[in-house]
Design a protein around this motif. Structure first.
Motif, PDB file in Angstrom:
ATOM      1  N   VAL A   1       0.818  -1.226  -0.057  1.00  0.00           N
ATOM      2  CA  VAL A   1      -0.180  -0.323   0.378  1.00  0.00           C
ATOM      3  C   VAL A   1       0.729   1.231  -0.413  1.00  0.00           C
ATOM      4  CG1 VAL A   1      -0.278   0.043   2.355  1.00  0.00           C
ATOM      5  CG2 VAL A   1      -1.427   1.187   1.060  1.00  0.00           C
ATOM      6  N   TYR A   2       0.238   2.416  -0.938  1.00  0.00           N
ATOM      7  CA  TYR A   2       1.392   3.480  -0.877  1.00  0.00           C
ATOM      8  C   TYR A   2       0.006   4.704  -0.604  1.00  0.00           C
ATOM      9  CZ  TYR A   2       4.702   0.711  -3.756  1.00  0.00           C
ATOM     10  OH  TYR A   2       5.432   0.093  -4.147  1.00  0.00           O
ATOM     11  N   GLU A   3       0.902   5.733  -0.012  1.00  0.00           N
ATOM     12  CA  GLU A   3      -0.082   6.498   0.635  1.00  0.00           C
ATOM     13  C   GLU A   3       0.350   7.880   0.233  1.00  0.00           C
ATOM     14  OE1 GLU A   3      -2.323   8.578   3.797  1.00  0.00           O
ATOM     15  OE2 GLU A   3      -0.907   7.529   4.881  1.00  0.00           O
TER      16      GLU A   3
ATOM     17  N   LEU B   1      -9.819   4.384   1.555  1.00  0.00           N
ATOM     18  CA  LEU B   1      -8.912   5.780   2.518  1.00  0.00           C
ATOM     19  C   LEU B   1      -8.108   6.361   0.766  1.00  0.00           C
ATOM     20  CD1 LEU B   1      -6.504   4.041   4.228  1.00  0.00           C
ATOM     21  CD2 LEU B   1      -8.242   4.998   4.829  1.00  0.00           C
ATOM     22  N   PRO B   2      -8.995   7.852   0.462  1.00  0.00           N
ATOM     23  CA  PRO B   2      -8.278   8.376  -0.607  1.00  0.00           C
ATOM     24  C   PRO B   2      -7.480   8.886  -0.664  1.00  0.00           C
ATOM     25  CG  PRO B   2      -9.687   9.966   1.238  1.00  0.00           C
ATOM     26  CD  PRO B   2      -9.421   8.784   1.819  1.00  0.00           C
ATOM     27  N   SER B   3      -5.955   9.096   0.266  1.00  0.00           N
ATOM     28  CA  SER B   3      -5.053   8.398  -0.042  1.00  0.00           C
ATOM     29  C   SER B   3      -4.281   8.374  -0.671  1.00  0.00           C
ATOM     30  CB  SER B   3      -4.349  10.151   0.689  1.00  0.00           C
ATOM     31  OG  SER B   3      -4.397   9.464   1.424  1.00  0.00           O
TER      32      SER B   3
ATOM     33  N   ASN C   1      -7.409   3.054  -6.922  1.00  0.00           N
ATOM     34  CA  ASN C   1      -7.032   2.938  -5.899  1.00  0.00           C
ATOM     35  C   ASN C   1      -5.943   2.206  -6.150  1.00  0.00           C
ATOM     36  OD1 ASN C   1      -9.628   1.448  -5.776  1.00  0.00           O
ATOM     37  ND2 ASN C   1      -9.991   2.327  -4.095  1.00  0.00           N
ATOM     38  N   TYR C   2      -6.223   1.024  -7.376  1.00  0.00           N
ATOM     39  CA  TYR C   2      -5.305  -0.086  -7.231  1.00  0.00           C
ATOM     40  C   TYR C   2      -4.395  -0.416  -8.197  1.00  0.00           C
ATOM     41  CZ  TYR C   2      -9.115  -2.059 -10.126  1.00  0.00           C
ATOM     42  OH  TYR C   2     -10.284  -1.541 -10.578  1.00  0.00           O
ATOM     43  N   VAL C   3      -3.547  -1.388  -8.189  1.00  0.00           N
ATOM     44  CA  VAL C   3      -2.905  -1.489  -9.269  1.00  0.00           C
ATOM     45  C   VAL C   3      -2.952  -2.735  -9.092  1.00  0.00           C
ATOM     46  CG1 VAL C   3      -1.127  -1.749 -11.230  1.00  0.00           C
ATOM     47  CG2 VAL C   3      -1.308   0.617  -9.700  1.00  0.00           C
ATOM     48  N   VAL C   4      -2.964  -3.995 -10.699  1.00  0.00           N
ATOM     49  CA  VAL C   4      -3.395  -5.844 -10.271  1.00  0.00           C
ATOM     50  C   VAL C   4      -2.606  -6.042 -11.645  1.00  0.00           C
ATOM     51  CG1 VAL C   4      -3.914  -7.884  -9.889  1.00  0.00           C
ATOM     52  CG2 VAL C   4      -5.551  -5.807  -8.440  1.00  0.00           C
TER      53      VAL C   4
END
Length: 325
Positions: free
Chosen positions: A7-9, A28-30, A108-111
């Protein structure tokens, strides 16, 4: 198998997490989550599909594999298919193995799902983590980094093809090598076709990510995708140039085969003409007519042999000067 789930923020790595905790951070939005899979099972794909709400048609394509390179948009997500080409030089073969990278990208994702390939993308993740200012752009920048890495791997392949073609061209006029050259040229053309099938559709799909109505996921990263398109265009032009050169080389080699066959035919014709003289005289003196003055001559036998040998020698000399024998 699961390679990474991170997870990255705000462009910075926050933590490695299990798949079961994805939903906690994806809301989470960020934050966004980057999941990397290799030769994923149906169960693993089902888990990430449930966590991210992946489109079932895209998941089905990833399960079946062997897809044509493409960029497809599903509502607010993207599904990208790229071919991974790996040379067998390390194993002592010129064959190309074709793998596949399927990438699901959402807000909000990369797969990323890698299939039939041993060459991972650790360096891509490291590059992204070294550039937090760019990683702030979110999943769109990760998609660019993956595409850029895949396309960069095509350049050594095209360079190897050019070196191999130059080597064959140097042997084109070597006597007796034409048939082997044609075989190698056709094999090279087949491998080049694999690269063409990987590049041309991807070039068409990636063009949608930097011009016209750009998907919201790629907003802010259009110039990066334009760079990928530029690289793909260069590779595509090189492929077309090599294919044209291969076609010319094949025609030249076929001409060389014809010339060599003509040389053999000329030699056969020259020796046939020489022996035709012997046959003609032997036929005349073999008719056994009663009144043939040569038959009664004491030196007729030796004179006949001398005449035949002389004429054959003259013909051989003339053919030799003409390059027929």
């Amino acid at each position: 198998m699961l390679i990474n789930c991170v997870v990255y923020e705000n462009g910075t790595k926050l933590a490695d997490i299990p798949v079961s905790q994805i939903s906690e951070y994806a809301s989470l939005p960020s934050c966004f989550v980057w999941v990397a899979l290799r030769d994923a099972s149906a169960q693993e794909l089902a888990e990430v599909q449930e966590e991210f709400g992946l489109h079932p048609l895209a998941v089905e394509d990833a399960q079946h594999g062997h897809q044509r390179p493409k960029v497809e948009e599903y509502a607010d997500s993207l599904f990208v298919v790229m071919h991974l080409l790996e040379s067998g030089a390390a194993a002592g073969t010129s064959e190309l193995s074709v793998g596949e990278l399927d990438v699901f990208v959402g807000r909000n994702y990369v797969v990323s799902v890698r299939n039939r390939s041993d060459h991972g993308f650790v360096e891509v993740r490291e590059r992204c983590e070294r550039e937090p200012e760019l990683l702030k752009n979110g999943p769109g920048f990760v998609l660019y980094a993956l595409m850029d890495a895949v396309v960069d791997r095509y350049f050594p392949v095209i360079d190897a093809f050019e070196v191999e073609l130059e080597d064959i061209e140097q042997r084109i006029f070597t006597k007796g090598s034409s048939r082997e050259n044609i075989k190698q040229l056709y094999e090279l053309k087949q491998r080049l076709t694999l690269l063409k099938h990987a590049v041309a559709p991807l070039l068409e799909g990636t063009s949608k990510l930097h011009g016209g109505r750009v998907p919201q996921i790629c907003a802010g990263t259009q110039e990066y995708f334009r760079d990928v398109v530029d690289h793909l265009g260069r590779i595509n032009s090189s492929i077309d140039a090599i294919r044209e050169t291969i076609g010319t080389a094949i025609h030249v080699n076929l001409s060389m085969v014809t010339i060599e066959d003509n040389e053999v035919t000329k030699r056969f014709a020259a020796w046939a003409a020489i022996f035709a003289v012997c046959t003609a005289f032997a036929g005349i003196w073999g008719m056994n007519f009663e009144y043939m003055p040569e038959l009664k001559w004491r030196y007729g036998y030796w004179a006949a042999l001398g005449l035949i040998a002389s004429l054959c020698g003259i013909l051989y000399y003339r053919f030799r000067r003409a390059g027929w024998v």
